[in-house]
Motif scaffolding. Structure first.
Motif, short mmCIF file in Angstrom:
data_model
loop_
_atom_site.label_atom_id
_atom_site.label_comp_id
_atom_site.label_asym_id
_atom_site.label_seq_id
_atom_site.Cartn_x
_atom_site.Cartn_y
_atom_site.Cartn_z
N ILE A 152 -17.00 -31.86 56.82
CA ILE A 152 -17.98 -31.83 55.74
C ILE A 152 -17.26 -31.32 54.51
CG2 ILE A 152 -20.14 -30.82 54.93
CD1 ILE A 152 -20.97 -30.55 57.89
N ASP A 153 -17.24 -32.12 53.46
CA ASP A 153 -16.49 -31.80 52.24
C ASP A 153 -15.03 -31.48 52.56
OD1 ASP A 153 -18.71 -32.18 50.63
OD2 ASP A 153 -19.31 -30.07 50.73
N GLY A 154 -14.46 -32.21 53.52
CA GLY A 154 -13.05 -32.06 53.86
C GLY A 154 -12.72 -30.89 54.77
N LYS A 155 -13.74 -30.19 55.29
CA LYS A 155 -13.49 -29.04 56.15
C LYS A 155 -14.29 -29.15 57.44
CE LYS A 155 -12.35 -25.90 52.45
NZ LYS A 155 -12.35 -24.54 52.03
N ARG A 156 -13.73 -28.61 58.53
CA ARG A 156 -14.43 -28.57 59.80
C ARG A 156 -15.12 -27.23 59.99
NH1 ARG A 156 -10.53 -29.37 64.42
NH2 ARG A 156 -12.42 -28.90 65.56
N ASN A 157 -16.22 -27.24 60.71
CA ASN A 157 -16.91 -25.99 61.05
C ASN A 157 -16.16 -25.35 62.21
OD1 ASN A 157 -18.82 -26.68 59.19
ND2 ASN A 157 -20.19 -27.61 60.67
N ARG A 158 -15.44 -24.30 61.95
CA ARG A 158 -14.66 -23.63 63.00
C ARG A 158 -15.51 -22.62 63.77
NH1 ARG A 158 -9.89 -26.45 63.57
NH2 ARG A 158 -9.12 -26.96 61.51
N ILE A 159 -16.51 -22.03 63.09
CA ILE A 159 -17.43 -21.10 63.76
C ILE A 159 -18.85 -21.43 63.30
CG2 ILE A 159 -18.09 -18.72 64.24
CD1 ILE A 159 -15.29 -17.82 63.42
N THR A 160 -19.55 -22.26 64.08
CA THR A 160 -20.96 -22.51 63.81
C THR A 160 -21.71 -21.32 64.37
OG1 THR A 160 -20.53 -24.87 64.07
CG2 THR A 160 -22.83 -24.18 64.06
N VAL A 176 -22.06 -21.41 58.85
CA VAL A 176 -20.69 -21.59 59.35
C VAL A 176 -19.91 -20.36 58.90
CG1 VAL A 176 -18.61 -22.99 59.20
CG2 VAL A 176 -20.87 -24.10 59.26
N SER A 177 -19.47 -19.56 59.85
CA SER A 177 -18.79 -18.31 59.50
C SER A 177 -17.34 -18.52 59.10
CB SER A 177 -18.87 -17.33 60.67
OG SER A 177 -20.21 -16.99 60.90
N SER A 178 -16.76 -19.66 59.47
CA SER A 178 -15.39 -19.94 59.05
C SER A 178 -15.12 -21.44 59.10
CB SER A 178 -14.38 -19.21 59.94
OG SER A 178 -13.05 -19.49 59.52
N THR A 179 -14.38 -21.91 58.11
CA THR A 179 -13.84 -23.27 58.13
C THR A 179 -12.32 -23.21 58.30
OG1 THR A 179 -13.71 -23.31 55.72
CG2 THR A 179 -15.70 -24.24 56.73
N ASN A 180 -11.80 -22.01 58.51
CA ASN A 180 -10.35 -21.82 58.64
C ASN A 180 -9.92 -21.42 60.04
OD1 ASN A 180 -9.79 -22.20 55.80
ND2 ASN A 180 -10.73 -20.20 55.47
N PHE A 181 -10.72 -20.59 60.73
CA PHE A 181 -10.30 -20.01 62.00
C PHE A 181 -11.36 -20.19 63.08
CE2 PHE A 181 -8.86 -17.37 58.43
CZ PHE A 181 -7.49 -17.52 58.54
N PRO A 182 -10.95 -20.38 64.34
CA PRO A 182 -11.92 -20.40 65.44
C PRO A 182 -12.39 -18.98 65.75
CG PRO A 182 -9.70 -20.71 66.29
CD PRO A 182 -9.58 -20.68 64.78
N LEU A 183 -13.43 -18.85 66.55
CA LEU A 183 -14.03 -17.55 66.85
C LEU A 183 -13.02 -16.55 67.41
CD1 LEU A 183 -16.62 -15.86 66.91
CD2 LEU A 183 -17.05 -16.77 69.20
N HIS A 184 -12.15 -16.99 68.31
CA HIS A 184 -11.20 -16.04 68.91
C HIS A 184 -10.18 -15.51 67.90
CE1 HIS A 184 -9.45 -20.06 69.71
NE2 HIS A 184 -8.30 -19.46 69.47
#
Length: 194
Positions: A152-160, A176-184
């Motif tokens: 979405i707008d060039g970014k993935r939802n890493r933490i929904t 979405v808490s992050s579009t840069n890093f996964p939850l871990h």
């Protein structure tokens, strides 16, 4: 310097910025301190009430439908408790992700964080790793609404993370808490906030 030189840390091309402290907002009216929860009683005590499941760790969001309390737990399971007989054990409902050996492999198992029922009785789930899903709690069928792989707008939802539905259930708002890093690796998000 530690993060830059530490071995075996994943590499992310992120610019670190300072953080501005938000303005203090006093607790007033509906947010004022009160004593309404002092006489609350537990519905369930966790592991001893969930002997058929073996664990009950990390519930974050709850939803109620037809006298059942639903929640998602660490390890990706969505469970329910019969509110008419809370001494019965928690029941498994569905898992958004795949089966995994250990609950800390959430990138495989999934991690349901937000839950709410729509007007058709379908459970809408915000899973930190898999995205936004619709689940039929009677059949276990699940449908991806906004998978984490969707850009979405060039970014993935890493933490929904969380969700809320409008009263008519026609619109789902989710965070979405992050579009840069996964939850871990979510702690990196805190360190890179402006």
């Amino acid at each position: 310097a530690f993060l830059t030189l530490a071995p075996n840390l994943p590499h992310y091309d992120i610019e670190f910025q300072g953080m501005i402290e938000p303005k203090f907002i006093p607790f007033e009216e509906g947010l004022a301190p009160n004593h309404r929860l002092e006489n609350a009683e537990p519905l369930s005590r966790g592991v001893e009430d969930s002997s058929s499941l073996g664990y009950l760790k990390g519930p974050e969001s709850f939803a109620v439908k037809d006298d059942f309390l639903y929640t998602g737990v660490q390890g990706g399971d969505i469970l329910r408790l019969n509110l008419n007989d809370p001494k019965k054990p928690w029941e498994f409902v569905v898992k958004i992700g795949s089966f995994c050996q250990e609950t800390h492999h959430e990138e495989i198992c999934g991690r349901p964080l937000g839950l709410d029922f729509d007007s058709d009785g379908q459970l809408i789930v915000a899973d930190a790793y898999y995205g936004l899903y619709k689940v039929n709690v009677e059949t276990g069928d699940k449908t991806a609404l906004v998978p984490s792989s969707l850009e979405i707008d060039g970014k993935r939802n890493r933490i929904t993370n969380s969700l809320v539905l409008t009263k008519d259930s026609k619109v789902v708002y989710f965070t979405v808490s992050s579009t840069n890093f996964p939850l871990h690796n979510g702690m990196y998000e805190l360190m890179t906030m402006p």
